[in-house]
Design a protein around this motif. Structure first.
Motif, PDB file in Angstrom:
ATOM      1  N   ILE A  78      12.025 -49.951 -28.630  1.00  0.00           N
ATOM      2  CA  ILE A  78      12.124 -50.285 -27.205  1.00  0.00           C
ATOM      3  C   ILE A  78      11.090 -49.498 -26.396  1.00  0.00           C
ATOM      4  O   ILE A  78      10.422 -50.042 -25.513  1.00  0.00           O
ATOM      5  CB  ILE A  78      13.550 -50.015 -26.675  1.00  0.00           C
ATOM      6  N   ALA A  79      10.931 -48.211 -26.694  1.00  0.00           N
ATOM      7  CA  ALA A  79       9.960 -47.386 -25.973  1.00  0.00           C
ATOM      8  C   ALA A  79       8.533 -47.893 -26.188  1.00  0.00           C
ATOM      9  O   ALA A  79       7.731 -47.938 -25.244  1.00  0.00           O
ATOM     10  CB  ALA A  79      10.075 -45.926 -26.417  1.00  0.00           C
ATOM     11  N   THR A  80       8.224 -48.286 -27.414  1.00  0.00           N
ATOM     12  CA  THR A  80       6.884 -48.804 -27.720  1.00  0.00           C
ATOM     13  C   THR A  80       6.623 -50.118 -26.993  1.00  0.00           C
ATOM     14  O   THR A  80       5.563 -50.300 -26.388  1.00  0.00           O
ATOM     15  CB  THR A  80       6.712 -48.988 -29.236  1.00  0.00           C
ATOM     16  N   LEU A  81       7.584 -51.033 -27.059  1.00  0.00           N
ATOM     17  CA  LEU A  81       7.417 -52.315 -26.368  1.00  0.00           C
ATOM     18  C   LEU A  81       7.260 -52.101 -24.864  1.00  0.00           C
ATOM     19  O   LEU A  81       6.415 -52.730 -24.229  1.00  0.00           O
ATOM     20  CB  LEU A  81       8.610 -53.233 -26.649  1.00  0.00           C
ATOM     21  N   SER A  82       8.053 -51.202 -24.311  1.00  0.00           N
ATOM     22  CA  SER A  82       7.966 -50.909 -22.879  1.00  0.00           C
ATOM     23  C   SER A  82       6.594 -50.339 -22.521  1.00  0.00           C
ATOM     24  O   SER A  82       6.001 -50.729 -21.512  1.00  0.00           O
ATOM     25  CB  SER A  82       9.065 -49.929 -22.484  1.00  0.00           C
ATOM     26  N   ALA A  83       6.094 -49.441 -23.346  1.00  0.00           N
ATOM     27  CA  ALA A  83       4.774 -48.844 -23.086  1.00  0.00           C
ATOM     28  C   ALA A  83       3.664 -49.894 -23.140  1.00  0.00           C
ATOM     29  O   ALA A  83       2.655 -49.777 -22.440  1.00  0.00           O
ATOM     30  CB  ALA A  83       4.495 -47.733 -24.091  1.00  0.00           C
ATOM     31  N   LEU A  84       3.858 -50.916 -23.950  1.00  0.00           N
ATOM     32  CA  LEU A  84       2.853 -51.976 -24.072  1.00  0.00           C
ATOM     33  C   LEU A  84       3.006 -53.063 -23.011  1.00  0.00           C
ATOM     34  O   LEU A  84       2.158 -53.947 -22.896  1.00  0.00           O
ATOM     35  CB  LEU A  84       2.915 -52.594 -25.471  1.00  0.00           C
ATOM     36  N   GLY A  85       4.131 -53.007 -22.259  1.00  0.00           N
ATOM     37  CA  GLY A  85       4.288 -53.951 -21.161  1.00  0.00           C
ATOM     38  C   GLY A  85       5.404 -54.961 -21.304  1.00  0.00           C
ATOM     39  O   GLY A  85       5.620 -55.780 -20.408  1.00  0.00           O
TER      40      GLY A  85
END
Length: 94
Positions: free
Chosen positions: A22-29
């Protein structure tokens, strides 16, 4: 004692894997509200054009929209189960 370490690893992986995803997806937008403007996800979406249902892009958006609670249930619990089975299997065979 080894079984407790396996159980601990299973519980940790059940929380760490979906939280990191979730953190990675959020960081990517990819966010719960949709694709963030001027993000990597927005650039990818602009290149794709119309996003097909069931595509990797659609799956990433769906997963990000779930939020952390459901992500732990849909990804974390199965991950924890797999880690437990593998760990216990290795322990039994050794």
């Amino acid at each position: 004692m080894k079984v407790m370490k396996i159980v601990g690893a299973a519980i940790a992986s059940g929380i760490v894997v979906p939280t990191t995803a979730i953190a990675t997806l959020s960081a990517l937008g990819w966010t719960a509200a949709g694709v963030a403007a001027s993000s990597a996800a927005a650039i990818i979406q602009a290149g794709i054009g119309s996003v097909a249902a069931g595509s990797a892009f659609a799956a990433a958006q769906s997963f990000a929209a779930l939020g952390l609670g459901p992500a732990i249930i849909t990804v974390g619990v199965p991950t924890a189960a797999v880690v437990s089975v593998i760990g216990l299997g290795i322990e039994i065979l050794s």
